[in-house]
Enzyme design. Structure first.
Site, PDB file in Angstrom:
ATOM      1  N   HIS A   1       0.857  -1.192   0.000  1.00 14.50           N
ATOM      2  CA  HIS A   1       0.000   0.000   0.000  1.00 14.50           C
ATOM      3  C   HIS A   1       0.890   1.239   0.000  1.00 14.50           C
ATOM      4  O   HIS A   1       1.407   1.650   1.043  1.00 14.50           O
ATOM      5  CB  HIS A   1      -0.903  -0.023   1.227  1.00 14.50           C
ATOM      6  CG  HIS A   1      -2.052   0.941   1.172  1.00 14.50           C
ATOM      7  ND1 HIS A   1      -2.134   1.954   0.249  1.00 14.50           N
ATOM      8  CD2 HIS A   1      -3.185   1.045   1.943  1.00 14.50           C
ATOM      9  CE1 HIS A   1      -3.246   2.644   0.443  1.00 14.50           C
ATOM     10  NE2 HIS A   1      -3.901   2.109   1.462  1.00 14.50           N
TER      11      HIS A   1
ATOM     12  N   TYR B   1      -0.787   7.410   3.225  1.00 15.81           N
ATOM     13  CA  TYR B   1      -0.182   6.615   4.290  1.00 15.81           C
ATOM     14  C   TYR B   1       1.345   6.648   4.167  1.00 15.81           C
ATOM     15  O   TYR B   1       1.895   7.447   3.408  1.00 15.81           O
ATOM     16  CB  TYR B   1      -0.786   5.215   4.296  1.00 15.81           C
ATOM     17  CG  TYR B   1      -2.269   5.262   4.594  1.00 15.81           C
ATOM     18  CD1 TYR B   1      -2.723   5.766   5.812  1.00 15.81           C
ATOM     19  CD2 TYR B   1      -3.210   4.872   3.646  1.00 15.81           C
ATOM     20  CE1 TYR B   1      -4.086   5.862   6.084  1.00 15.81           C
ATOM     21  CE2 TYR B   1      -4.571   4.963   3.904  1.00 15.81           C
ATOM     22  CZ  TYR B   1      -5.001   5.455   5.126  1.00 15.81           C
ATOM     23  OH  TYR B   1      -6.344   5.560   5.390  1.00 15.81           O
TER      24      TYR B   1
ATOM     25  N   HIS C   1      -2.819   6.884  -0.906  1.00 18.02           N
ATOM     26  CA  HIS C   1      -3.846   7.467  -0.037  1.00 18.02           C
ATOM     27  C   HIS C   1      -3.325   8.174   1.207  1.00 18.02           C
ATOM     28  O   HIS C   1      -4.006   8.235   2.235  1.00 18.02           O
ATOM     29  CB  HIS C   1      -4.862   6.391   0.357  1.00 18.02           C
ATOM     30  CG  HIS C   1      -5.516   5.734  -0.809  1.00 18.02           C
ATOM     31  ND1 HIS C   1      -6.289   4.601  -0.694  1.00 18.02           N
ATOM     32  CD2 HIS C   1      -5.486   6.026  -2.141  1.00 18.02           C
ATOM     33  CE1 HIS C   1      -6.713   4.240  -1.895  1.00 18.02           C
ATOM     34  NE2 HIS C   1      -6.232   5.091  -2.788  1.00 18.02           N
TER      35      HIS C   1
END
Length: 396
Positions: free
Chosen positions: A185, A190, A188
């Site tokens: 990931h 993070y 977004h």
């Protein structure tokens, strides 16, 4: 429109070979935080949730999964850094595999998008910076209230190698649990995105400043994970044009292309393609807000996505507010190989069949997205004609 409702030529239902994985359709379950893993341990309810959404030859990506005790930013999200977590995930993976689906685990570190309450010993969350997320955003607290994001601690240069190792070890744990692969990931707002975006990263060491330096962390993470489990088991998610959690960049297209260039080089050097690149389109809805980033028009969005799609040498997954019709169009026009669906999959466990039949969709209840109830708003959304997860309409 690329395809009529049931003309037999729906491109979302053409087979696709994603590296070593043979998929029967192109409708992907997007990773979504659901907060049902009490005490960060995957529960039996997670198995039912993923089984409901699994189809033969389908592809599922799990919710964001903690790589270490410092990586949580929501209550009751699962981890994959302890033996107990690995053991419980294996039960879930086995259920999904019994349905004939492929499942990847999304490896997640939220960085500054956390709070002392989620950190060991109440420490400050780590990030690329000491700048907190602005008061425009709120963090979900364990008691269900919303708080202000605290000031993070800029991680020391010498500490970064340990975070990279956390990703590598979690990837190995995922394979031990039976997952077919993992998704890194990097999107977004993070942790990885906090290094990528020049609106956040204000470092003066080798991980900050130039575009090349800002891409160093994600490159090291991908290289470490690829060396551990193989490129064909690794997917990467990025969102260069999205300003979620203040993750702004002055040149999203250049950033996206820089990441793609590095992923292509990793593929070349490893002798194998990554499983995929997963990109969230600029118009992205999170927490009830639409974040258009710096690119707002449909034409600009399409240009960015197509540029990244054409530059990346491998499977390309698009995500972000896609409907059935937009998904059909994306695949038919060659803008993506696969399309991931989020909120529609929450309220429609048999979304694959509903898209195939062009059937009506259940409406989702946003109030139950992040509760801890193992049934309500989680596994109780109805199937077509009342069929359960093992009913004839849930099998393709």
């Amino acid at each position: 429109m690329a395809s009529s409702a049931q003309d037999g030529n729906n491109p979302l239902f053409s087979p696709y070979k994603m590296g070593k994985f043979n998929l029967s359709h192109r409708v992907v379950l997007a990773p979504m935080t659901r907060c049902r893993a009490l005490n960060n341990i995957p529960q039996a309810a997670l198995g039912e949730y993923y089984e409901q959404r699994a189809t033969a030859g389908g592809f599922l990506i799990t919710e964001g999964t903690m790589i270490s005790p410092t990586s949580a930013g929501f209550p009751h999200v699962p981890g994959i850094f302890t033996k107990e977590q690995v053991r419980e995930w294996k039960k879930i993976v086995d259920v999904v595999h019994a349905k004939g689906a492929v499942i990847f685990c999304q490896l997640w570190h939220v960085g500054r998008a956390s709070h002392e309450v989620y950190q060991p010993a109440g420490a400050a969350p780590i990030s690329s910076t000491e700048k907190p997320i602005s008061n425009r955003w709120r963090i979900l607290m364990p008691d269900g209230t919303h708080g202000i994001y605290p000031k993070p601690r800029a991680i020391g240069t010498y500490e970064i190698s340990q975070v990279v190792e956390d990703y590598r070890r979690s990837a190995l744990n995922a394979i031990e649990a039976g997952f077919d692969g993992i998704e890194i990931h990097g999107a977004h707002g993070y942790l990885i995105d906090q290094f990528l975006k020049d609106g956040i990263n204000d470092r003066t060491d080798e991980y900050g400043g130039s575009l090349a330096n800002r891409c160093k962390f994600i490159t090291q993470v991908v290289q470490a994970v690829v060396s551990a489990i193989g490129a064909d088991r690794v997917g990467v998610r990025v969102s260069p044009a999205i300003d979620h959690l203040d993750a702004m960049d002055s040149n999203p297209l250049s950033l996206g292309l820089a990441v793609v260039e590095r992923l292509n080089k990793i593929q070349l050097h490893s002798g194998s393609k990554l499983a995929y690149l997963h990109v969230t389109q600029p118009r992205y809805v999170a927490y009830g807000q639409t974040e258009a980033g710096r690119l707002g028009s449909e034409e600009e969005e399409a240009r960015l996505m197509r540029t990244l799609r054409n530059a990346y040498q491998g499977t390309f997954i698009c995500s972000g507010g896609y409907t059935r019709e937009l998904g059909i169009e994306a695949v038919a026009q060659g803008d993506a190989d696969l399309v991931s669906y989020g909120r529609l999959f929450i309220s429609n466990p048999d979304l694959v069949m509903r898209i195939k039949l062009n059937a009506p969709l259940n409406k989702y209840n946003r109030k139950t997205f992040y509760t801890q109830d193992p049934v309500v708003g989680y596994t109780d959304y109805p199937f077509l004609q009342g069929n359960g997860s093992n009913g004839p309409l849930s099998r393709l």
